[in-house]
Design a protein around this motif. Structure first.
Motif, PDB file in Angstrom:
ATOM      1  N   CYS A 145      34.684  31.377  14.913  1.00 50.37           N
ATOM      2  CA  CYS A 145      34.565  32.498  15.781  1.00 50.37           C
ATOM      3  C   CYS A 145      34.839  33.890  14.894  1.00 50.37           C
ATOM      4  N   MET A 146      36.072  33.679  14.095  1.00 51.16           N
ATOM      5  CA  MET A 146      36.428  35.077  13.277  1.00 51.16           C
ATOM      6  C   MET A 146      35.275  35.398  12.460  1.00 51.16           C
ATOM      7  N   MET A 147      34.848  34.289  12.115  1.00 53.55           N
ATOM      8  CA  MET A 147      33.600  34.920  10.937  1.00 53.55           C
ATOM      9  C   MET A 147      32.264  35.516  11.879  1.00 53.55           C
ATOM     10  N   GLY A 148      32.160  34.672  12.910  1.00 49.92           N
ATOM     11  CA  GLY A 148      30.760  35.088  13.724  1.00 49.92           C
ATOM     12  C   GLY A 148      31.098  36.355  14.049  1.00 49.92           C
ATOM     13  N   ASN A 149      32.397  36.809  14.622  1.00 51.85           N
ATOM     14  CA  ASN A 149      32.738  37.873  15.460  1.00 51.85           C
ATOM     15  C   ASN A 149      32.469  39.286  14.394  1.00 51.85           C
ATOM     16  N   THR A 150      32.687  39.252  13.110  1.00 54.51           N
ATOM     17  CA  THR A 150      32.501  39.954  12.103  1.00 54.51           C
ATOM     18  C   THR A 150      30.872  40.120  11.825  1.00 54.51           C
ATOM     19  N   VAL A 151      30.236  39.233  11.763  1.00 50.44           N
ATOM     20  CA  VAL A 151      28.653  39.210  11.549  1.00 50.44           C
ATOM     21  C   VAL A 151      27.977  40.011  12.915  1.00 50.44           C
ATOM     22  N   TYR A 180      33.204  40.582  23.636  1.00 50.97           N
ATOM     23  CA  TYR A 180      33.059  39.559  24.411  1.00 50.97           C
ATOM     24  C   TYR A 180      33.641  38.442  23.749  1.00 50.97           C
ATOM     25  N   ALA A 181      33.386  38.185  22.529  1.00 47.41           N
ATOM     26  CA  ALA A 181      33.787  36.991  21.557  1.00 47.41           C
ATOM     27  C   ALA A 181      35.177  36.985  21.686  1.00 47.41           C
ATOM     28  N   MET A 182      35.963  38.113  21.710  1.00 50.49           N
ATOM     29  CA  MET A 182      37.337  38.312  21.439  1.00 50.49           C
ATOM     30  C   MET A 182      38.052  38.009  22.766  1.00 50.49           C
ATOM     31  N   MET A 183      37.197  38.593  23.826  1.00 51.28           N
ATOM     32  CA  MET A 183      37.867  38.381  25.243  1.00 51.28           C
ATOM     33  C   MET A 183      37.920  36.779  25.823  1.00 51.28           C
ATOM     34  N   ILE A 184      36.869  36.323  25.612  1.00 53.46           N
ATOM     35  CA  ILE A 184      36.738  35.213  26.259  1.00 53.46           C
ATOM     36  C   ILE A 184      38.035  34.107  25.810  1.00 53.46           C
ATOM     37  N   PRO A 185      38.329  33.985  24.577  1.00 52.16           N
ATOM     38  CA  PRO A 185      39.328  32.909  24.388  1.00 52.16           C
ATOM     39  C   PRO A 185      40.840  33.424  24.854  1.00 52.16           C
ATOM     40  N   SER A 186      40.958  34.865  24.988  1.00 52.45           N
ATOM     41  CA  SER A 186      42.117  35.373  25.504  1.00 52.45           C
ATOM     42  C   SER A 186      42.261  35.081  26.923  1.00 52.45           C
ATOM     43  N   VAL A 187      41.213  35.401  27.621  1.00 55.13           N
ATOM     44  CA  VAL A 187      41.525  35.284  29.115  1.00 55.13           C
ATOM     45  C   VAL A 187      41.713  33.732  29.240  1.00 55.13           C
ATOM     46  N   ALA A 188      40.648  32.829  28.721  1.00 54.71           N
ATOM     47  CA  ALA A 188      40.859  31.525  28.767  1.00 54.71           C
ATOM     48  C   ALA A 188      42.368  30.893  28.609  1.00 54.71           C
ATOM     49  N   THR A 239      44.254  25.691  21.662  1.00 50.93           N
ATOM     50  CA  THR A 239      42.988  25.129  21.233  1.00 50.93           C
ATOM     51  C   THR A 239      41.694  24.994  22.085  1.00 50.93           C
ATOM     52  N   LEU A 240      42.024  24.738  23.362  1.00 50.47           N
ATOM     53  CA  LEU A 240      40.771  25.094  24.164  1.00 50.47           C
ATOM     54  C   LEU A 240      40.102  26.384  24.422  1.00 50.47           C
ATOM     55  N   SER A 241      40.857  27.320  24.230  1.00 52.76           N
ATOM     56  CA  SER A 241      40.378  28.608  24.084  1.00 52.76           C
ATOM     57  C   SER A 241      39.461  28.993  22.866  1.00 52.76           C
ATOM     58  N   TYR A 242      39.956  28.512  21.781  1.00 53.35           N
ATOM     59  CA  TYR A 242      39.224  28.685  20.659  1.00 53.35           C
ATOM     60  C   TYR A 242      37.864  27.985  20.609  1.00 53.35           C
ATOM     61  N   LEU A 243      37.654  26.675  21.355  1.00 52.04           N
ATOM     62  CA  LEU A 243      36.545  26.004  21.582  1.00 52.04           C
ATOM     63  C   LEU A 243      35.418  26.921  22.471  1.00 52.04           C
ATOM     64  N   LEU A 244      36.122  27.449  23.370  1.00 51.57           N
ATOM     65  CA  LEU A 244      35.156  28.177  24.371  1.00 51.57           C
ATOM     66  C   LEU A 244      34.682  29.565  23.679  1.00 51.57           C
ATOM     67  N   TRP A 265      26.181  30.380  21.120  1.00 55.43           N
ATOM     68  CA  TRP A 265      24.877  30.818  22.024  1.00 55.43           C
ATOM     69  C   TRP A 265      24.348  32.061  21.489  1.00 55.43           C
ATOM     70  N   TYR A 266      25.377  33.061  21.262  1.00 52.20           N
ATOM     71  CA  TYR A 266      24.812  34.401  20.732  1.00 52.20           C
ATOM     72  C   TYR A 266      23.727  34.531  19.565  1.00 52.20           C
ATOM     73  N   PHE A 267      23.923  33.502  18.599  1.00 49.64           N
ATOM     74  CA  PHE A 267      23.352  33.704  17.574  1.00 49.64           C
ATOM     75  C   PHE A 267      22.072  32.738  17.691  1.00 49.64           C
ATOM     76  N   LEU A 268      21.888  31.888  18.793  1.00 47.76           N
ATOM     77  CA  LEU A 268      20.785  31.420  19.019  1.00 47.76           C
ATOM     78  C   LEU A 268      19.804  32.083  20.241  1.00 47.76           C
ATOM     79  N   SER A 269      20.492  33.243  20.911  1.00 46.05           N
ATOM     80  CA  SER A 269      19.703  33.938  21.599  1.00 46.05           C
ATOM     81  C   SER A 269      19.005  34.939  21.060  1.00 46.05           C
ATOM     82  N   LYS A 270      18.258  35.905  21.904  1.00 42.22           N
ATOM     83  CA  LYS A 270      17.458  36.604  21.284  1.00 42.22           C
ATOM     84  C   LYS A 270      18.381  38.051  20.991  1.00 42.22           C
ATOM     85  N   ASN A 271      19.484  37.756  21.351  1.00 38.39           N
ATOM     86  CA  ASN A 271      20.244  39.077  21.031  1.00 38.39           C
ATOM     87  C   ASN A 271      20.695  39.246  19.623  1.00 38.39           C
ATOM     88  N   SER A 272      20.518  38.379  18.581  1.00 44.03           N
ATOM     89  CA  SER A 272      20.957  38.296  17.379  1.00 44.03           C
ATOM     90  C   SER A 272      19.481  38.662  16.645  1.00 44.03           C
TER      91      SER A 272
END
Length: 450
Positions: free
Chosen positions: A152-158, A170-178, A202-207, A214-221
């Motif tokens: 996640c941390m690697m992907g976030n910087t990319v 969003y990538a930083m918010m999701i595990p925090s809220v979870a 641990t489960l928040s990291y997975l989310l 999903w982001y890198f598989l989507s058309k957003n990237s």
């Protein structure tokens, strides 16, 4: 391949662009920091103050392994930003594929001995006495989630290097809220104690990982990988390593600092002092979120424009980032000088901890208004691919000044000497960074831009 978002880094006004990049980064860091803060409050009130100290003991171990992902991400993202600025999409794609492979290899290799030698590792990091057992419970469970956090941390910087700061937020918010929701369920409703706190993390990291995936598989990237790009290429690995080593060194020094601090403070003041440091450490992560956001927003702007040979825009980015970050750091300083007692009471009802922490907090944040120079200066050299000065500046504060001071000053001032080390190292490292940055702007950016 459309790369409009990344091209904006080289065309929009610097002030507007920095706000556009920094606000989502700041919000993401804020939510992440609030998660750490509230998580600590929940643990302190629902489990006990010793549990706060236990998490603080585990933090440097898990933090360092996860920081591998961050370092590979930052090192590779510097390459990606410059490659996109130079319109070299092939190199950007190859770099990203190599980042994924390296992150998986290194985190898994480190987790195996981390689990095998748990009983030896925890005491080394200050998990002694009553702190040991809850620290072991937390450490063992959280370590299983660290590969997901590293990715996640690697992907976030990319994502941020692509010019998509909102998705990085969003990538930083999701595990925090979870994590906060799961904390409430596992600790308060199910009464799982330290195990509950660990499973929530641990489960928040997975989310978070699932969102980044999903982001890198989507058309957003813009970065669409094929199988051959995962194969390691030595020139790219070397470049990622040289730049990523800067971030890894910084995180390694942070982990080493926690190791020394936990042990020194335990010897000087027992569990109470370790808990006070844990609370102050959480505030360091939380209160400075807008300054860190400016730094994160600055990185892709400097890297892209440097790669595009737009050196005047790089100079503007440095100047604007310094102004914004210094103003925000000053506001943080004022808040923490006025309200340290109220802040401490949020975490615990332990009278000894409440007595010790406010004074420590004032010392730790005493030089906050000038830290913008440290952060932006080191970030500039990393963004433009100058690994050696970036590494030296990264190590200056904690490696060259802070760690020696926490061994020297307590001999004369006791526990107060530990807290005094923070502002003294901040002042010294700011002077060094300012000299490096001034020389770089004068000799390189100005000459090239002329």
């Amino acid at each position: 391949m459309s790369n409009t978002a990344s091209k904006d880094l080289g065309t929009q006004p610097i002030g507007k662009l920095l706000i556009k990049q920094a606000v989502p980064a700041s919000i993401g860091i804020l939510v992440m920091s609030l998660n750490i803060l509230v998580d600590t409050i929940f643990v302190g009130n629902w489990i006990g103050s010793t549990a706060i100290a236990a998490i603080n003991v585990v933090l440097p171990v898990s933090f360092f392994i996860a920081a591998l992902g961050m370092s590979i991400g930052v090192g590779g993202s510097s390459i990606i930003s410059r490659a996109l600025g130079a319109n070299n999409t092939t190199k950007a794609l190859q770099t990203f594929g190599n980042q994924i492979t390296l992150t998986l290899l290194f985190t898994i290799l480190l987790i195996i001995p981390g689990l095998l030698y748990v009983d030896d590792i925890i005491p080394v990091f200050g998990g002694k006495g009553a702190i040991f057992e809850p620290a072991k419970i937390y450490y063992t469970i959280v370590l299983y989630g660290i590969p997901f956090l590293a990715l996640c941390m690697m992907g976030n910087t990319v994502i941020r290097a692509e010019g998509k700061p909102k998705f990085a937020m969003y990538a930083m918010m999701i595990p925090s809220v979870a994590n906060l929701v799961l904390d409430y369920v596992f600790i308060n409703l199910m009464d799982l104690g330290m195990a509950g706190a660990a499973w929530a993390s641990t489960l928040s990291y997975l989310l978070c990982f699932l969102f980044v995936f999903w982001y890198f598989l989507s058309k957003n990237s813009e970065l669409k990988l094929i199988k051959c790009q995962f194969k390691l290429k030595l020139p790219i690995v070397k470049e990622i390593g040289s730049l990523g080593f800067v971030t890894l060194s910084r995180q390694a020094i942070v982990s080493i600092t926690y190791l020394f601090m936990n042990n020194i403070l335990f010897d000087l003041g027992g569990e109470t002092s370790v808990t006070a440091y844990a609370i102050v450490g959480r505030m360091l992560m939380f209160a400075l979120f807008p300054v860190f956001g400016i730094t994160q927003g600055f990185l892709p702007i400097a890297g892209f424009n440097y790669g595009a040979n737009q050196y005047e825009r790089v100079k503007q980015a440095i100047s604007t980032a310094l102004k914004y970050a210094a103003a925000l750091a000053t506001l943080v300083f004022i808040m923490l000088m006025i309200f340290p007692e109220d802040i401490t009471r949020l975490f615990t009802t332990d009278a000894d901890v409440i007595k010790e922490t406010p004074s420590a907090m004032r010392w730790v944040f005493a030089a906050t208004p000038i830290i913008a120079v440290q952060l932006i200066g080191a970030a500039y050299f990393q963004a433009v691919g100058k690994a050696i000065p970036a590494l030296l500046l990264t190590l200056t504060r904690q490696g060259f000044f802070f760690i020696p001071l926490i061994f020297i000053l307590p001999k004369f001032y006791g526990e107060l000497g530990v807290w005094m080390s923070f502002p003294i190292s901040d002042v010294l490292s700011t002077i060094v960074t300012a000299l490096f940055l001034h020389r770089e702007v004068k000799l390189n950016l100005s000459k090239t831009a002329a």
